[in-house]
Design a protein around this motif. Structure first.
Motif, PDB file in Angstrom:
ATOM      1  N   ARG A   1      53.070 -56.538  39.742  1.00 53.62           N
ATOM      2  CA  ARG A   1      53.076 -57.308  38.725  1.00 53.62           C
ATOM      3  C   ARG A   1      52.152 -58.680  38.705  1.00 53.62           C
ATOM      4  NH1 ARG A   1      55.181 -61.940  36.698  1.00 53.62           N
ATOM      5  NH2 ARG A   1      56.239 -62.317  38.440  1.00 53.62           N
ATOM      6  N   LEU A   2      52.306 -59.383  39.860  1.00 51.32           N
ATOM      7  CA  LEU A   2      51.837 -60.599  40.197  1.00 51.32           C
ATOM      8  C   LEU A   2      50.125 -60.428  40.417  1.00 51.32           C
ATOM      9  CD1 LEU A   2      54.336 -62.343  42.795  1.00 51.32           C
ATOM     10  CD2 LEU A   2      53.807 -62.932  40.209  1.00 51.32           C
ATOM     11  N   ALA A   3      49.896 -59.362  41.233  1.00 50.35           N
ATOM     12  CA  ALA A   3      48.462 -59.023  41.392  1.00 50.35           C
ATOM     13  C   ALA A   3      47.664 -58.686  40.075  1.00 50.35           C
ATOM     14  CB  ALA A   3      48.333 -58.109  42.329  1.00 50.35           C
ATOM     15  N   LEU A   4      48.391 -58.092  39.005  1.00 48.15           N
ATOM     16  CA  LEU A   4      47.709 -57.695  38.041  1.00 48.15           C
ATOM     17  C   LEU A   4      47.665 -59.042  37.016  1.00 48.15           C
ATOM     18  CD1 LEU A   4      49.189 -54.196  37.396  1.00 48.15           C
ATOM     19  CD2 LEU A   4      47.028 -54.633  37.858  1.00 48.15           C
ATOM     20  N   ALA A   5      48.764 -59.751  37.117  1.00 50.29           N
ATOM     21  CA  ALA A   5      48.840 -60.925  36.118  1.00 50.29           C
ATOM     22  C   ALA A   5      47.700 -61.788  36.487  1.00 50.29           C
ATOM     23  CB  ALA A   5      50.056 -61.728  36.218  1.00 50.29           C
ATOM     24  N   ALA A   6      47.091 -61.898  37.858  1.00 50.84           N
ATOM     25  CA  ALA A   6      46.260 -62.788  38.318  1.00 50.84           C
ATOM     26  C   ALA A   6      44.670 -62.276  37.742  1.00 50.84           C
ATOM     27  CB  ALA A   6      45.994 -62.712  39.926  1.00 50.84           C
ATOM     28  N   VAL A   7      44.722 -61.201  37.175  1.00 55.13           N
ATOM     29  CA  VAL A   7      43.576 -60.734  36.601  1.00 55.13           C
ATOM     30  C   VAL A   7      43.583 -60.476  35.046  1.00 55.13           C
ATOM     31  CG1 VAL A   7      42.596 -60.032  38.454  1.00 55.13           C
ATOM     32  CG2 VAL A   7      43.716 -58.385  36.964  1.00 55.13           C
ATOM     33  N   GLY A   8      44.785 -61.152  34.351  1.00 60.42           N
ATOM     34  CA  GLY A   8      44.965 -61.197  33.032  1.00 60.42           C
ATOM     35  C   GLY A   8      45.832 -59.889  32.400  1.00 60.42           C
ATOM     36  N   ILE A   9      46.436 -59.082  33.498  1.00 59.69           N
ATOM     37  CA  ILE A   9      46.970 -57.948  32.807  1.00 59.69           C
ATOM     38  C   ILE A   9      48.476 -58.194  32.765  1.00 59.69           C
ATOM     39  CG2 ILE A   9      47.490 -55.506  33.274  1.00 59.69           C
ATOM     40  CD1 ILE A   9      44.661 -55.242  34.526  1.00 59.69           C
ATOM     41  N   ALA A  10      48.961 -58.356  31.805  1.00 60.49           N
ATOM     42  CA  ALA A  10      50.435 -58.568  31.776  1.00 60.49           C
ATOM     43  C   ALA A  10      51.393 -57.316  31.631  1.00 60.49           C
ATOM     44  CB  ALA A  10      50.885 -59.240  30.269  1.00 60.49           C
ATOM     45  N   ALA A  11      52.395 -57.332  32.604  1.00 59.23           N
ATOM     46  CA  ALA A  11      53.426 -56.376  32.655  1.00 59.23           C
ATOM     47  C   ALA A  11      54.776 -57.067  33.304  1.00 59.23           C
ATOM     48  CB  ALA A  11      52.827 -55.350  33.751  1.00 59.23           C
ATOM     49  N   SER A  12      55.630 -56.192  33.203  1.00 59.33           N
ATOM     50  CA  SER A  12      57.028 -56.691  33.646  1.00 59.33           C
ATOM     51  C   SER A  12      57.706 -55.620  34.512  1.00 59.33           C
ATOM     52  CB  SER A  12      57.984 -57.028  32.379  1.00 59.33           C
ATOM     53  OG  SER A  12      58.313 -55.614  31.677  1.00 59.33           O
ATOM     54  N   VAL A  13      58.714 -56.004  35.304  1.00 54.69           N
ATOM     55  CA  VAL A  13      59.352 -55.270  36.328  1.00 54.69           C
ATOM     56  C   VAL A  13      60.847 -54.867  35.573  1.00 54.69           C
ATOM     57  CG1 VAL A  13      60.217 -54.959  38.425  1.00 54.69           C
ATOM     58  CG2 VAL A  13      58.157 -55.989  38.253  1.00 54.69           C
ATOM     59  N   VAL A  14      61.141 -53.636  35.645  1.00 54.39           N
ATOM     60  CA  VAL A  14      62.294 -53.192  34.929  1.00 54.39           C
ATOM     61  C   VAL A  14      63.213 -52.423  35.639  1.00 54.39           C
ATOM     62  CG1 VAL A  14      61.491 -53.531  32.480  1.00 54.39           C
ATOM     63  CG2 VAL A  14      61.363 -51.278  33.746  1.00 54.39           C
ATOM     64  N   PRO A  15      64.442 -52.123  35.619  1.00 53.19           N
ATOM     65  CA  PRO A  15      65.311 -51.211  36.413  1.00 53.19           C
ATOM     66  C   PRO A  15      64.828 -49.919  35.860  1.00 53.19           C
ATOM     67  CG  PRO A  15      66.623 -52.517  34.959  1.00 53.19           C
ATOM     68  CD  PRO A  15      65.175 -52.920  34.887  1.00 53.19           C
ATOM     69  N   SER A  16      65.082 -48.690  36.597  1.00 56.41           N
ATOM     70  CA  SER A  16      64.684 -47.417  36.165  1.00 56.41           C
ATOM     71  C   SER A  16      65.629 -46.378  36.981  1.00 56.41           C
ATOM     72  CB  SER A  16      63.000 -46.997  36.388  1.00 56.41           C
ATOM     73  OG  SER A  16      62.942 -46.966  37.476  1.00 56.41           O
ATOM     74  N   ARG A  17      65.740 -45.253  36.579  1.00 50.88           N
ATOM     75  CA  ARG A  17      66.293 -44.201  37.192  1.00 50.88           C
ATOM     76  C   ARG A  17      65.249 -43.200  37.691  1.00 50.88           C
ATOM     77  NH1 ARG A  17      71.242 -45.566  38.740  1.00 50.88           N
ATOM     78  NH2 ARG A  17      71.656 -43.501  39.199  1.00 50.88           N
ATOM     79  N   ALA A  18      65.392 -42.868  38.981  1.00 49.59           N
ATOM     80  CA  ALA A  18      64.183 -41.975  39.516  1.00 49.59           C
ATOM     81  C   ALA A  18      65.081 -40.459  39.496  1.00 49.59           C
ATOM     82  CB  ALA A  18      63.622 -42.247  40.825  1.00 49.59           C
ATOM     83  N   THR A  19      64.409 -39.627  39.162  1.00 47.62           N
ATOM     84  CA  THR A  19      65.003 -38.008  39.252  1.00 47.62           C
ATOM     85  C   THR A  19      64.466 -37.535  40.704  1.00 47.62           C
ATOM     86  OG1 THR A  19      64.970 -37.965  36.823  1.00 47.62           O
ATOM     87  CG2 THR A  19      65.136 -36.047  38.124  1.00 47.62           C
ATOM     88  N   VAL A  20      65.416 -36.873  41.390  1.00 43.95           N
ATOM     89  CA  VAL A  20      64.849 -36.334  42.427  1.00 43.95           C
ATOM     90  C   VAL A  20      64.179 -35.107  42.141  1.00 43.95           C
ATOM     91  CG1 VAL A  20      65.836 -35.233  44.693  1.00 43.95           C
ATOM     92  CG2 VAL A  20      66.926 -37.229  43.716  1.00 43.95           C
ATOM     93  N   GLY A  21      64.647 -34.073  41.377  1.00 40.01           N
ATOM     94  CA  GLY A  21      63.848 -32.947  40.994  1.00 40.01           C
ATOM     95  C   GLY A  21      63.613 -32.066  42.224  1.00 40.01           C
ATOM     96  N   GLY A  22      62.278 -31.375  41.672  1.00 42.83           N
ATOM     97  CA  GLY A  22      61.524 -30.698  42.938  1.00 42.83           C
ATOM     98  C   GLY A  22      62.558 -29.296  43.279  1.00 42.83           C
ATOM     99  N   GLY A  23      63.476 -28.931  42.129  1.00 37.76           N
ATOM    100  CA  GLY A  23      64.199 -27.816  42.380  1.00 37.76           C
ATOM    101  C   GLY A  23      65.208 -27.876  43.103  1.00 37.76           C
ATOM    102  N   SER A  24      65.760 -29.268  43.233  1.00 40.59           N
ATOM    103  CA  SER A  24      67.047 -29.726  44.016  1.00 40.59           C
ATOM    104  C   SER A  24      67.691 -30.655  43.147  1.00 40.59           C
ATOM    105  CB  SER A  24      66.784 -30.213  45.349  1.00 40.59           C
ATOM    106  OG  SER A  24      66.100 -29.112  46.089  1.00 40.59           O
ATOM    107  N   LEU A  25      68.899 -30.710  43.388  1.00 40.68           N
ATOM    108  CA  LEU A  25      69.959 -31.897  42.867  1.00 40.68           C
ATOM    109  C   LEU A  25      69.805 -32.133  41.244  1.00 40.68           C
ATOM    110  CD1 LEU A  25      69.547 -34.348  45.544  1.00 40.68           C
ATOM    111  CD2 LEU A  25      71.468 -32.913  45.160  1.00 40.68           C
TER     112      LEU A  25
END
Length: 249
Positions: A151-175
């Motif tokens: 986020r900080l690297a992108l903000a330095a060149v004028g690209i706005a973003a934020s950091v949010v919590p997420s849930r990552a799926t294991v996937g790949g045929g398992s769990l």
């Protein structure tokens, strides 16, 4: 044979019951047939240690006395795509002697990849060296900090973003249905539209980048989840977003 197939890529809920392979072995022995335990995921490590659901391991199946065990060389084992059969010498020998074994045999490159993967388990460094376990074992706090760097690297060149919590799926045929706490870089559609861009447009531009960057859209946000990105590729993510952003002008 008595075949038991583990639900490694789907889940049954409700009034269901599974018979452990170990309970089928005495019955099979009385009939002179084999118990084939198809585990699917090929896991040597129980994911429960990382806060995920329990997954039957190859070691547990061996200890339970299954005559033949089928597993993937990829998925939770973490090696190249392959099928693995293990078990008692007599039954594995019968499989190896079958004419189809020659047609389905793995090539030398696959065997070398599986051997290299298994050595990491023997050495105890699977969390560091096997990508799927490195992704699973990475603390959510570490992922949040990396997203902040993006986020900080992108903000330095004028690209706005934020950091949010997420849930990552294991996937790949398992769990099936299992997720891990994670963090993602978020581009909100409302913010993008004020700058003449859209979530769909940015997602398409990122997919067309070299290398391609694939996010997912949820609740009018484009999310780039850090869990499946190697730390070595952080610079490529930042550069890719900058290039995609410029291409949309």
């Amino acid at each position: 044979a008595l075949l038991k197939v583990h639900t490694s890529n789907f889940r049954l809920d409700g009034f269901v019951q599974q018979t452990p392979a170990a309970e089928l072995v005495p019955l099979a022995d009385t009939q002179g047939i084999a118990v084939i335990d198809d585990l699917g995921s090929g896991s040597l490590i129980d994911p429960a240690r990382y806060g995920l659901a329990h997954e039957p391991t190859v070691g547990q199946s061996v200890a339970g006395g299954a005559h033949l065990i089928c597993a993937s060389g990829d998925k939770l084992l973490g090696g190249p795509q392959a099928g693995i059969i293990l078990g008692s010498a007599a039954w594995v020998g019968r499989c190896a002697a079958h004419p189809l074994a020659r047609a389905f045999r793995a090539d030398k490159a696959t065997l070398a990849g599986i051997a290299a993967t298994l050595r990491h388990y023997l050495c105890g460094d699977w969390e560091r060296e096997i990508p799927v376990w490195r992704m699973i074992a990475t603390p959510a706090e570490t992922l949040h900090d990396r997203c902040e760097v993006w986020r900080l690297a992108l903000a330095a060149v004028g690209i706005a973003a934020s950091v949010v919590p997420s849930r990552a799926t294991v996937g790949g045929g398992s769990l099936p249905g299992e997720t891990l706490r994670s963090s993602a870089l978020s581009f909100a559609d409302a913010d993008l539209r004020r700058q003449g861009r859209t979530v769909d447009g940015l997602a398409a531009a990122l997919r067309a980048a070299h290398p391609a960057i694939v996010g997912h859209i949820a609740e009018d946000q484009l999310l780039l989840d850090a869990r499946t990105v190697s730390p070595d590729d952080d610079g490529a993510v930042i550069a890719g977003v900058q290039a995609a952003w410029a291409a949309m002008q």
